[in-house]
Scaffold this motif. Sequence first.
Motif, PDB file in Angstrom:
ATOM      1  N   PHE A  66       0.818  -0.793  -0.180  1.00  0.00           N
ATOM      2  CA  PHE A  66       0.360  -0.383   0.179  1.00  0.00           C
ATOM      3  C   PHE A  66       1.060   1.439  -0.271  1.00  0.00           C
ATOM      4  CE2 PHE A  66      -3.427  -1.932   2.521  1.00  0.00           C
ATOM      5  CZ  PHE A  66      -4.103  -3.114   1.603  1.00  0.00           C
ATOM      6  N   PRO A  67       0.392   2.127  -0.257  1.00  0.00           N
ATOM      7  CA  PRO A  67       1.300   3.880  -1.171  1.00  0.00           C
ATOM      8  C   PRO A  67       1.549   3.917   0.597  1.00  0.00           C
ATOM      9  CG  PRO A  67      -0.261   3.391  -2.679  1.00  0.00           C
ATOM     10  CD  PRO A  67      -0.530   1.983  -1.558  1.00  0.00           C
ATOM     11  N   VAL A  68       2.865   4.648   1.062  1.00  0.00           N
ATOM     12  CA  VAL A  68       2.988   4.940   2.593  1.00  0.00           C
ATOM     13  C   VAL A  68       1.625   6.617   1.990  1.00  0.00           C
ATOM     14  CG1 VAL A  68       4.106   6.423   3.902  1.00  0.00           C
ATOM     15  CG2 VAL A  68       4.979   4.180   2.655  1.00  0.00           C
ATOM     16  N   GLY A  69       1.145   6.748   3.174  1.00  0.00           N
ATOM     17  CA  GLY A  69       0.377   8.101   3.321  1.00  0.00           C
ATOM     18  C   GLY A  69      -1.065   7.704   2.689  1.00  0.00           C
ATOM     19  N   GLU A  70      -1.104   6.663   2.351  1.00  0.00           N
ATOM     20  CA  GLU A  70      -2.601   6.198   1.470  1.00  0.00           C
ATOM     21  C   GLU A  70      -3.621   6.054   2.662  1.00  0.00           C
ATOM     22  OE1 GLU A  70      -3.659   5.443  -2.637  1.00  0.00           O
ATOM     23  OE2 GLU A  70      -1.552   7.065  -2.760  1.00  0.00           O
ATOM     24  N   GLY A 122      -4.000   1.142   5.819  1.00  0.00           N
ATOM     25  CA  GLY A 122      -3.155   1.505   4.912  1.00  0.00           C
ATOM     26  C   GLY A 122      -1.811   1.235   4.881  1.00  0.00           C
ATOM     27  N   ASN A 123      -0.961   1.716   4.771  1.00  0.00           N
ATOM     28  CA  ASN A 123       0.300   0.773   5.047  1.00  0.00           C
ATOM     29  C   ASN A 123       1.215   0.843   6.492  1.00  0.00           C
ATOM     30  OD1 ASN A 123       3.216   0.840   4.726  1.00  0.00           O
ATOM     31  ND2 ASN A 123       3.371   0.035   2.749  1.00  0.00           N
ATOM     32  N   THR A 124       0.968  -0.494   6.886  1.00  0.00           N
ATOM     33  CA  THR A 124       1.411  -0.675   8.222  1.00  0.00           C
ATOM     34  C   THR A 124       2.733  -0.472   8.786  1.00  0.00           C
ATOM     35  OG1 THR A 124       1.443  -2.776   8.359  1.00  0.00           O
ATOM     36  CG2 THR A 124      -0.810  -1.191   8.457  1.00  0.00           C
ATOM     37  N   ASP A 125       3.901  -0.085   7.719  1.00  0.00           N
ATOM     38  CA  ASP A 125       5.186  -0.491   7.718  1.00  0.00           C
ATOM     39  C   ASP A 125       5.725   0.432   9.205  1.00  0.00           C
ATOM     40  OD1 ASP A 125       5.943  -2.101   6.205  1.00  0.00           O
ATOM     41  OD2 ASP A 125       6.412  -1.426   5.125  1.00  0.00           O
ATOM     42  N   LEU A 126       4.961   1.754   9.188  1.00  0.00           N
ATOM     43  CA  LEU A 126       5.333   2.206  10.578  1.00  0.00           C
ATOM     44  C   LEU A 126       5.556   1.965  12.031  1.00  0.00           C
ATOM     45  CD1 LEU A 126       7.483   4.842  10.988  1.00  0.00           C
ATOM     46  CD2 LEU A 126       4.512   6.365  10.539  1.00  0.00           C
TER      47      LEU A 126
END
Length: 237
Positions: A47-51, A97-101
């Motif tokens: 998933f795009p970061v921030g979206e 969303g992107n959960t990497d963080l």
Amino acid sequence: MKIEIWAEVTCPWCGLGSHRLDRAVERFEHGDEVEVVHHSFPLSSSFPVGEIFSVRDALLRRHGMDASQAEVSTRRIEALAESEGLSPYKVLDNLVGNTDLAHEFLAHASAEGRNREAWDAIFRAYFGQARPVFSLDDLLDLGQQIALDREGTRRALTEHRYQRQVRDDAARAQRLGATGAPFIVVDGKYGIPGAQDSDGLLDVLRTAWDESHPLTPGTDDDAPVCGPDGCAVPAHS
């Protein structure tokens, strides 16, 4: 006994699986001697970061589910969660969303001695309150709830101090046989894929405990003994 569970923050089966593991440990006769450690298994890095997307949109994009299929699939999980004491448990009416963080945040919290508190807090915020857990500010607010220093957490996340650790966590799960999340390993021996029910998990805990704690012969030579030919009592009785 050590139990490790790999999970994705926004995976509804992971939140339910973590809850089921907790219930199994609570019922386990030696539960006070069990250490549960959560690890990261990110599934949303594409998933795009921030979206941020609605769950309905994400299910359509990633799995080709139309609205009716998404309704049936997610409402079933919500009903299961409610029947097992998790209520509210918001799946369909939520965001992804992107959960990497988020996983870096969890690794930082674990390094600060708050592994369990952080995972419980993030599942409670996301599924219990439908709060976003994707941005830096989202995670800093969550960290304050579990007494993490806000500025220390900010530095750890902006420097991506735990990015490598998150990748290593997921790689270790895959080496152990995980193909998805949740994935549980009991005492380094038993790998359990998926959100197994608490009865099944309890059976595994008991089996693992018995294997690692074999019975040893007693020291009282006069104790009554039962063998293949019947029961005997001490000769002097």
